[in-house]
Design a protein around this motif. Structure first.
Motif, PDB file in Angstrom:
ATOM      1  N   SER A 391      25.123   5.968  -5.551  1.00  0.00           N
ATOM      2  CA  SER A 391      24.138   4.877  -5.545  1.00  0.00           C
ATOM      3  C   SER A 391      23.173   5.047  -4.386  1.00  0.00           C
ATOM      4  O   SER A 391      23.567   5.440  -3.277  1.00  0.00           O
ATOM      5  N   GLY A 392      21.906   4.742  -4.639  1.00  0.00           N
ATOM      6  CA  GLY A 392      20.887   4.796  -3.600  1.00  0.00           C
ATOM      7  C   GLY A 392      19.720   3.907  -3.973  1.00  0.00           C
ATOM      8  O   GLY A 392      19.710   3.258  -5.023  1.00  0.00           O
ATOM      9  N   GLU A 393      18.718   3.893  -3.106  1.00  0.00           N
ATOM     10  CA  GLU A 393      17.542   3.068  -3.381  1.00  0.00           C
ATOM     11  C   GLU A 393      16.654   3.743  -4.422  1.00  0.00           C
ATOM     12  O   GLU A 393      16.479   4.970  -4.416  1.00  0.00           O
ATOM     13  N   VAL A 394      16.078   2.937  -5.302  1.00  0.00           N
ATOM     14  CA  VAL A 394      15.111   3.437  -6.280  1.00  0.00           C
ATOM     15  C   VAL A 394      13.747   3.527  -5.608  1.00  0.00           C
ATOM     16  O   VAL A 394      13.239   2.533  -5.067  1.00  0.00           O
ATOM     17  N   VAL A 395      13.163   4.721  -5.624  1.00  0.00           N
ATOM     18  CA  VAL A 395      11.794   4.912  -5.150  1.00  0.00           C
ATOM     19  C   VAL A 395      10.996   5.530  -6.287  1.00  0.00           C
ATOM     20  O   VAL A 395      11.535   6.300  -7.100  1.00  0.00           O
ATOM     21  N   VAL A 396       9.700   5.206  -6.376  1.00  0.00           N
ATOM     22  CA  VAL A 396       8.923   5.615  -7.544  1.00  0.00           C
ATOM     23  C   VAL A 396       7.501   6.016  -7.194  1.00  0.00           C
ATOM     24  O   VAL A 396       6.949   5.629  -6.153  1.00  0.00           O
ATOM     25  N   ARG A 397       6.938   6.799  -8.107  1.00  0.00           N
ATOM     26  CA  ARG A 397       5.504   7.076  -8.148  1.00  0.00           C
ATOM     27  C   ARG A 397       5.063   6.966  -9.603  1.00  0.00           C
ATOM     28  O   ARG A 397       5.747   7.457 -10.505  1.00  0.00           O
ATOM     29  N   THR A 398       3.962   6.311  -9.855  1.00  0.00           N
ATOM     30  CA  THR A 398       3.288   6.329 -11.148  1.00  0.00           C
ATOM     31  C   THR A 398       1.800   6.120 -10.861  1.00  0.00           C
ATOM     32  O   THR A 398       1.438   5.709  -9.754  1.00  0.00           O
ATOM     33  N   PRO A 399       0.933   6.343 -11.832  1.00  0.00           N
ATOM     34  CA  PRO A 399      -0.498   6.117 -11.587  1.00  0.00           C
ATOM     35  C   PRO A 399      -0.877   4.643 -11.453  1.00  0.00           C
ATOM     36  O   PRO A 399      -2.027   4.342 -11.126  1.00  0.00           O
ATOM     37  N   TRP A 400       0.058   3.703 -11.751  1.00  0.00           N
ATOM     38  CA  TRP A 400      -0.337   2.293 -11.783  1.00  0.00           C
ATOM     39  C   TRP A 400       0.357   1.427 -10.734  1.00  0.00           C
ATOM     40  O   TRP A 400       0.355   0.205 -10.836  1.00  0.00           O
ATOM     41  N   LEU A 401       0.943   2.006  -9.709  1.00  0.00           N
ATOM     42  CA  LEU A 401       1.574   1.209  -8.663  1.00  0.00           C
ATOM     43  C   LEU A 401       0.515   0.624  -7.736  1.00  0.00           C
ATOM     44  O   LEU A 401      -0.480   1.275  -7.426  1.00  0.00           O
ATOM     45  N   THR A 402       0.742  -0.614  -7.277  1.00  0.00           N
ATOM     46  CA  THR A 402      -0.198  -1.181  -6.311  1.00  0.00           C
ATOM     47  C   THR A 402      -0.303  -0.245  -5.112  1.00  0.00           C
ATOM     48  O   THR A 402       0.700   0.322  -4.656  1.00  0.00           O
ATOM     49  N   GLN A 403      -1.503  -0.093  -4.621  1.00  0.00           N
ATOM     50  CA  GLN A 403      -1.702   0.792  -3.470  1.00  0.00           C
ATOM     51  C   GLN A 403      -1.417   0.086  -2.142  1.00  0.00           C
ATOM     52  O   GLN A 403      -1.466   0.710  -1.083  1.00  0.00           O
ATOM     53  N   GLY A 404      -1.096  -1.194  -2.211  1.00  0.00           N
ATOM     54  CA  GLY A 404      -0.769  -1.894  -0.975  1.00  0.00           C
ATOM     55  C   GLY A 404      -0.724  -3.392  -1.166  1.00  0.00           C
ATOM     56  O   GLY A 404      -0.978  -3.912  -2.261  1.00  0.00           O
ATOM     57  N   TYR A 405      -0.391  -4.090  -0.107  1.00  0.00           N
ATOM     58  CA  TYR A 405      -0.447  -5.539  -0.078  1.00  0.00           C
ATOM     59  C   TYR A 405      -1.795  -5.960   0.504  1.00  0.00           C
ATOM     60  O   TYR A 405      -2.239  -5.418   1.520  1.00  0.00           O
ATOM     61  N   LEU A 406      -2.432  -6.919  -0.132  1.00  0.00           N
ATOM     62  CA  LEU A 406      -3.778  -7.330   0.248  1.00  0.00           C
ATOM     63  C   LEU A 406      -3.805  -7.829   1.691  1.00  0.00           C
ATOM     64  O   LEU A 406      -3.031  -8.726   2.068  1.00  0.00           O
ATOM     65  N   HIS A 407      -4.681  -7.230   2.504  1.00  0.00           N
ATOM     66  CA  HIS A 407      -4.881  -7.616   3.910  1.00  0.00           C
ATOM     67  C   HIS A 407      -3.578  -7.598   4.706  1.00  0.00           C
ATOM     68  O   HIS A 407      -3.374  -8.411   5.602  1.00  0.00           O
ATOM     69  N   ASN A 408      -2.674  -6.664   4.386  1.00  0.00           N
ATOM     70  CA  ASN A 408      -1.376  -6.624   5.060  1.00  0.00           C
ATOM     71  C   ASN A 408      -0.958  -5.165   5.240  1.00  0.00           C
ATOM     72  O   ASN A 408      -0.037  -4.684   4.568  1.00  0.00           O
TER      73      ASN A 408
END
Length: 549
Positions: A391-408
């Motif tokens: 078991s481990g943490e799920v990490v991902v890449r896809t073309p549609w992931l948010t590029q960040g948190y707004l102003h954060n």
């Protein structure tokens, strides 16, 4: 050696991936298909296109320009669908306001997003009136009024009423081309700690999510699919991750769409019957609510396919749904992932399954959809084996992931540490490739030196015939560090009394057969009338931990 860039002629059209292009296919294939609101309003796709243009013209008259933000506070409706298209197609940003947040949080999200115009359903006028003087950027409010009498009784000042705004606007709008990476939408996560965080998506990301989601959902040979012959009704709020992006998919496919307004269980079942609904998606608590309402007792669900997300699909609920003829299975994603990552669809080569195997597969987190690069990793970001054990943490890449948190930027760095988006979900991957989420990192119970999955305990307890809903949390224990505690809602129709010890013995039997660790047997079982939920219908485990006694 050198790379040869694709050379375009000056007259060639680059075809940017913009939301406006999603309308081309349904207008060619199904211009007369129906879109229904509450069984009372009916229109065709041709009329949808006209109303999108009217809305854009009306918003332009109110001063909405490229880059401006328009907030929407409405129930699931045809109007929301119009906003999904018109606002971003203008080059503006659509903020889907979570109307289930507290008044202070709603004000915060509207201010943080910088919304200048609000479209507000009359049901939310008391909330808006309470926060109006705190809204820093809003300069125009458009009233959405199904009954037609809300304006007279409100102290708020309205720039216009939604239907009047459309009626007085032209049916043509010249939606421009612009950079496909332009921000199209913003909404706010509903985390249980701190202020809500804004996530945002571009036109390119939403178009790619739509195309990939459509391919993934329509690809099975039979069952567990969404196709052009379906009738679609969302049961995930349209303010939450674009209702999982399915309204965009449904529109491209040109299917009949049914929007229910406010969720009232008996009315939802009636709409399903009267409009012939065959495809929906929701959290498990909504499905449980529907199956428990009076109208559901005689309803025919045999043509209904339902994707369950926003949390684990308990085995007990899946079995109940399958017994009612519902084609139910899990989908996985999160606000930051737009959201689709995996679907628990059966492989075409699968042998006939008995009911236990069928339930088990449908309740798994699923297989990655196309273009999803999904890993399970240790603390050093090293890959773990796909053996169904590690078991481990799920990490991902896809073309549609948010590029960040707004102003954060600080939270964004944590989200994308190491170049992969961190989901904070703990999982294992089997030799067959299926992902199985075992817990949120913050919800894992650490007992006697072992990690115990609260989700697995919940799934086992849900199989007891008397259990309607269950949430499992960790409570402090001097000897073991933490021990599981189960909070249980019983089925009202189950006549025989159920004791705390009976639930413990139920879990112990699974432990004795090796299906789960002995540490999974709850230390405490507490019976309650209802479980605390978040604004999007998930179990609020933070609240349960803080208020457990």
């Amino acid at each position: 050696m050198y790379d040869q860039a694709s050379e375009a002629m000056s007259s060639a059209y680059a075809y940017p991936l913009l939301i406006k292009h999603l309308l081309r296919t349904p207008m060619a294939h199904a211009p007369n298909q129906e879109i229904v609101y509450r069984g009372k309003v009916r229109m065709t796709y041709t009329q949808l296109q006209e109303r999108i243009a009217r809305l854009a013209n009306g918003l332009q008259r109110l001063g909405v320009e490229h880059g401006a933000t328009v907030g929407v506070m409405d129930w699931d409706s045809h109007r929301y669908l119009e906003c999904y298209f018109a606002v971003p197609m203008m080059g503006a940003v659509l903020q889907t306001v979570n109307i289930r947040l507290s008044q202070a949080e709603i004000a915060y999200t509207i201010n943080h997003a910088g919304a200048q115009v609000l479209l507000v359903n009359a049901d939310f006028l008391p909330v808006l009136a309470a926060i109006r003087d705190k809204l820093e950027h809003v300069r125009a409010i458009v009233l959405i009024d199904d009954e037609g009498n809300a304006a007279a009784s409100s102290e708020l000042e309205f720039a216009d009423e939604y239907e009047h705004l459309l009626a007085t606007s032209d049916t043509h709008f010249d939606f421009p081309d612009f950079d496909e990476n332009t921000r199209a939408t913003t909404f706010y996560t509903t985390g249980t700690t701190g202020l809500p965080k804004g996530v945002y998506f571009s036109h390119r990301q939403l178009v790619l999510h739509t195309i990939t989601g459509m391919a993934a959902l329509s690809s099975p040979a039979s069952g567990q699919r969404f196709h052009r012959g379906d009738v679609y009704m969302p049961l995930t709020p349209m303010f939450h991750v674009h209702a999982w992006g399915i309204p965009y998919i449904a529109t491209v496919m040109g299917v009949k769409q049914v929007y229910p307004g406010r969720y009232v269980p008996d009315r939802l079942v009636e709409l399903m019957r009267d409009e012939g609904v065959t495809f929906s998606h929701c959290v498990g608590t909504i499905l449980h609510m529907l199956l428990s309402c009076p109208q559901a007792k005689t309803a025919d669900f045999s043509k209904w396919t339902v994707v369950i997300g926003g949390g684990a699909l308990p085995h007990g609920l899946a079995r109940t749904a399958l017994e009612r003829g519902i084609d139910v299975f899990t989908g996985y994603g999160m606000s930051e992932t737009c959201p689709l990552l995996t679907l628990a669809q059966l492989k075409p080569s699968a042998e006939p399954l008995d009911i236990d195997e069928e339930v088990s597969l449908r309740c798994r987190t699923g297989l990655p959809v196309p273009l999803v690069d999904l890993r399970i990793v240790d603390d050093e970001m090293q890959d773990l084996p796909h053996d169904g054990v590690a078991s481990g943490e799920v990490v991902v890449r896809t073309p549609w992931l948010t590029q960040g948190y707004l102003h954060n930027p600080e939270a964004t760095e944590q989200l994308w540490e190491g170049g992969y988006l961190h989901t904070q979900d703990v999982a294992r991957i089997g030799t067959d490739g299926y992902l199985q989420i075992t817990d949120r990192i913050k919800d894992v119970i650490k007992s006697g030196g072992e990690w115990v999955s609260s989700l697995e305990i919940e799934s086992l307890i849900s199989q007891h015939p008397a259990v309607a809903e269950v949430a499992v949390i960790g409570i402090k224990n001097e000897k073991w560090g933490e021990r599981p505690a189960a909070v249980v809602v019983l089925r009202p129709e189950h006549g025989a009394p159920v004791s705390e010890d009976e639930i413990k013995q139920h879990v112990l039997r699974f432990s004795e057969t090796g299906q789960i660790s002995k540490y999974a047997v709850p230390e405490v079982v507490k019976f309650v009338d209802a479980l605390e939920k978040t604004s999007v219908g998930k179990m609020n485990k933070k609240w349960l931990r803080e208020n457990f006694d």
